[in-house]
Scaffold this active site. Sequence first.
Site, PDB file in Angstrom:
ATOM      1  CG  HIS A 288       9.684  -2.601 -11.694  1.00 19.10           C
ATOM      2  ND1 HIS A 288       8.438  -2.897 -12.176  1.00 19.10           N
ATOM      3  CD2 HIS A 288       9.734  -3.201 -10.463  1.00 19.10           C
ATOM      4  CE1 HIS A 288       7.770  -3.635 -11.299  1.00 19.10           C
ATOM      5  NE2 HIS A 288       8.545  -3.837 -10.243  1.00 19.10           N
TER       6      HIS A 288
ATOM      7  NE  ARG B 283       3.215  -4.664  -9.740  1.00 17.20           N
ATOM      8  CZ  ARG B 283       4.285  -5.055  -9.057  1.00 17.20           C
ATOM      9  NH1 ARG B 283       5.199  -4.186  -8.670  1.00 17.20           N
ATOM     10  NH2 ARG B 283       4.466  -6.330  -8.784  1.00 17.20           N
TER      11      ARG B 283
HETATM   12  P1  NDP Z   1       1.161  -6.554   1.415  1.00 18.11           P
HETATM   13  O1  NDP Z   1       0.058  -7.338   0.828  1.00 18.11           O
HETATM   14  O2  NDP Z   1       1.937  -7.160   2.548  1.00 18.11           O
HETATM   15  O3  NDP Z   1       0.597  -5.155   1.961  1.00 18.11           O
HETATM   16  C1  NDP Z   1      -0.329  -4.399   1.273  1.00 18.11           C
HETATM   17  C2  NDP Z   1      -0.784  -3.224   2.147  1.00 18.11           C
HETATM   18  O4  NDP Z   1      -1.638  -2.385   1.374  1.00 18.11           O
HETATM   19  C3  NDP Z   1      -1.589  -3.693   3.364  1.00 18.11           C
HETATM   20  O5  NDP Z   1      -1.281  -2.905   4.488  1.00 18.11           O
HETATM   21  C4  NDP Z   1      -3.033  -3.415   2.909  1.00 18.11           C
HETATM   22  O6  NDP Z   1      -3.928  -3.145   3.984  1.00 18.11           O
HETATM   23  C5  NDP Z   1      -2.847  -2.173   2.088  1.00 18.11           C
HETATM   24  N1  NDP Z   1      -3.967  -2.002   1.159  1.00 18.11           N
HETATM   25  C6  NDP Z   1      -4.399  -2.843   0.191  1.00 18.11           C
HETATM   26  N2  NDP Z   1      -5.484  -2.351  -0.418  1.00 18.11           N
HETATM   27  C7  NDP Z   1      -5.764  -1.171   0.191  1.00 18.11           C
HETATM   28  C8  NDP Z   1      -6.768  -0.198   0.024  1.00 18.11           C
HETATM   29  N3  NDP Z   1      -7.749  -0.336  -0.886  1.00 18.11           N
HETATM   30  N4  NDP Z   1      -6.754   0.886   0.828  1.00 18.11           N
HETATM   31  C9  NDP Z   1      -5.801   1.034   1.765  1.00 18.11           C
HETATM   32  N5  NDP Z   1      -4.800   0.141   1.979  1.00 18.11           N
HETATM   33  C10 NDP Z   1      -4.791  -0.944   1.197  1.00 18.11           C
HETATM   34  O7  NDP Z   1       2.118  -6.140   0.230  1.00 18.11           O
HETATM   35  P2  NDP Z   1       3.695  -5.862   0.274  1.00 18.11           P
HETATM   36  O8  NDP Z   1       3.965  -4.867   1.327  1.00 18.11           O
HETATM   37  O9  NDP Z   1       4.458  -7.124   0.312  1.00 18.11           O
HETATM   38  O10 NDP Z   1       3.923  -5.238  -1.200  1.00 18.11           O
HETATM   39  C11 NDP Z   1       3.256  -4.072  -1.605  1.00 18.11           C
HETATM   40  C12 NDP Z   1       3.462  -3.835  -3.092  1.00 18.11           C
HETATM   41  O11 NDP Z   1       4.764  -3.359  -3.357  1.00 18.11           O
HETATM   42  C13 NDP Z   1       3.329  -5.063  -3.992  1.00 18.11           C
HETATM   43  O12 NDP Z   1       1.985  -5.386  -4.240  1.00 18.11           O
HETATM   44  C14 NDP Z   1       4.052  -4.618  -5.243  1.00 18.11           C
HETATM   45  O13 NDP Z   1       3.140  -4.022  -6.119  1.00 18.11           O
HETATM   46  C15 NDP Z   1       5.046  -3.573  -4.740  1.00 18.11           C
HETATM   47  N6  NDP Z   1       6.442  -4.014  -4.874  1.00 18.11           N
HETATM   48  C16 NDP Z   1       7.274  -3.308  -5.697  1.00 18.11           C
HETATM   49  C17 NDP Z   1       8.598  -3.650  -5.828  1.00 18.11           C
HETATM   50  C18 NDP Z   1       9.524  -2.840  -6.656  1.00 18.11           C
HETATM   51  O14 NDP Z   1      10.674  -3.231  -6.855  1.00 18.11           O
HETATM   52  N7  NDP Z   1       9.098  -1.696  -7.163  1.00 18.11           N
HETATM   53  C19 NDP Z   1       9.162  -4.810  -5.108  1.00 18.11           C
HETATM   54  C20 NDP Z   1       8.207  -5.480  -4.267  1.00 18.11           C
HETATM   55  C21 NDP Z   1       6.900  -5.083  -4.166  1.00 18.11           C
HETATM   56  P3  NDP Z   1      -4.275  -4.259   5.101  1.00 18.11           P
HETATM   57  O15 NDP Z   1      -3.007  -4.413   5.912  1.00 18.11           O
HETATM   58  O16 NDP Z   1      -5.363  -3.654   5.873  1.00 18.11           O
HETATM   59  O17 NDP Z   1      -4.634  -5.513   4.362  1.00 18.11           O
HETATM   60  C1  OXD Z   2       7.473  -7.254  -6.881  1.00 19.28           C
HETATM   61  C2  OXD Z   2       8.265  -6.410  -7.791  1.00 19.28           C
HETATM   62  O1  OXD Z   2       6.243  -7.153  -6.866  1.00 19.28           O
HETATM   63  O2  OXD Z   2       9.492  -6.610  -7.869  1.00 19.28           O
HETATM   64  O3  OXD Z   2       8.087  -8.061  -6.157  1.00 19.28           O
HETATM   65  O4  OXD Z   2       7.713  -5.509  -8.418  1.00 19.28           O
END
Ligand code: NDP
Ligand code: OXD
Length: 291
Positions: free
Chosen positions: A254, A206
């Site tokens: 994006h 993000r």
């Molecule tokens: P998940 O919820 O599956 O994973 C999030 C990860 O981040 C987990 O490993 C979590 O740790 C870790 N995390 C969260 N907070 C913290 C913190 N404070 N410190 C350290 N680690 C942290 O999310 P996804 O993998 O499905 O997606 C991740 C992000 O990717 C989405 O939220 C979105 O913003 C972005 N995205 C962007 C896209 C694009 O096209 N640009 C498309 C899809 C997603 P833990 O495992 O310990 O809970």
């Molecule tokens: C998502 C994205 O969060 O596309 O899936 O940004």
Amino acid sequence: FAEIAPEIDFRPHVPGADLAGIPYCLAWKATRGIWPAMTDLKAIFCLGAGVDRLLADPTLPQGVPLVRMVEPALTRGMVEYVLWQSLFHHRKVWELEAAQSCATWRPHTYPAPWDRTIGVMGLGELGTAAAAKLVEFGFKVRGWSRSPKSIEKVECFHGPEQLTAFLAKSEILVCLLPLTPETRGILNAALFAQLPRGASVINAARGGHLVEADLSAAMASGQITAATLDVFETEPLPADHTFWSTERLYITPHNASITDPRSAAWRISRQIAKFEAGEGLDDVVDRTRGY
Ligand code: NDP
Ligand code: OXD
């Protein structure tokens, strides 16, 4: 939905329509403040993986489960993007572009993948899959998450206390964190200073994770050599933004990964069927953690 779950009475939102009686809502960029009109909601399905935008609306009902998008095509697309950009930065393609622009056959060397360390911030659905693909390509991979993890051939770090150690060897840093109060602004000057000099940054999570002025300063000083950004504080990125003309800063609009409509419709319709049968929902957002 018509093809995959014709039994569902699917209604695209029309401004001004009566929203009472709607049990399930699919949303991405929902109109702010719309939620109180949906008095009979049983669950909300976010059409993306990141729910920061929905959670930012204070009218989002507290007691209704919010389900985020987890589907194979979205994961595959992100794995492809991370691999593509990691290889781009690993091979320093900008050096080839510079040589080509002046028709110069310039020797160009690069380390073997096993001599290159890539750090992945966020080891959830997407980060874990991306890390596994980088391992497959032979890179040294480390990851950072909130809770401890054990992933084959990935050196895992967790929590704020292990962030410095994680960063110290991450020559290419990939951000796949959710945007929460804890992670907002995490890609900042202090973090860049802890990376090896000349590191690359890839942000596919993000725009709110990045302090844009800090990246510009770190690139100007040479602490960060190059960056790929898919997400921005303001989207679309304004035409007069300095990032458009920053050397070795690569921009994608994006679209690192995109939810696949067929796969998402299949997944959501199965979840609704299970829920109606009294079973629990998968991928429900923990509102206290914010993801
Ligand atoms: P998940 O919820 O599956 O994973 C999030 C990860 O981040 C987990 O490993 C979590 O740790 C870790 N995390 C969260 N907070 C913290 C913190 N404070 N410190 C350290 N680690 C942290 O999310 P996804 O993998 O499905 O997606 C991740 C992000 O990717 C989405 O939220 C979105 O913003 C972005 N995205 C962007 C896209 C694009 O096209 N640009 C498309 C899809 C997603 P833990 O495992 O310990 O809970
Ligand atoms: C998502 C994205 O969060 O596309 O899936 O940004």
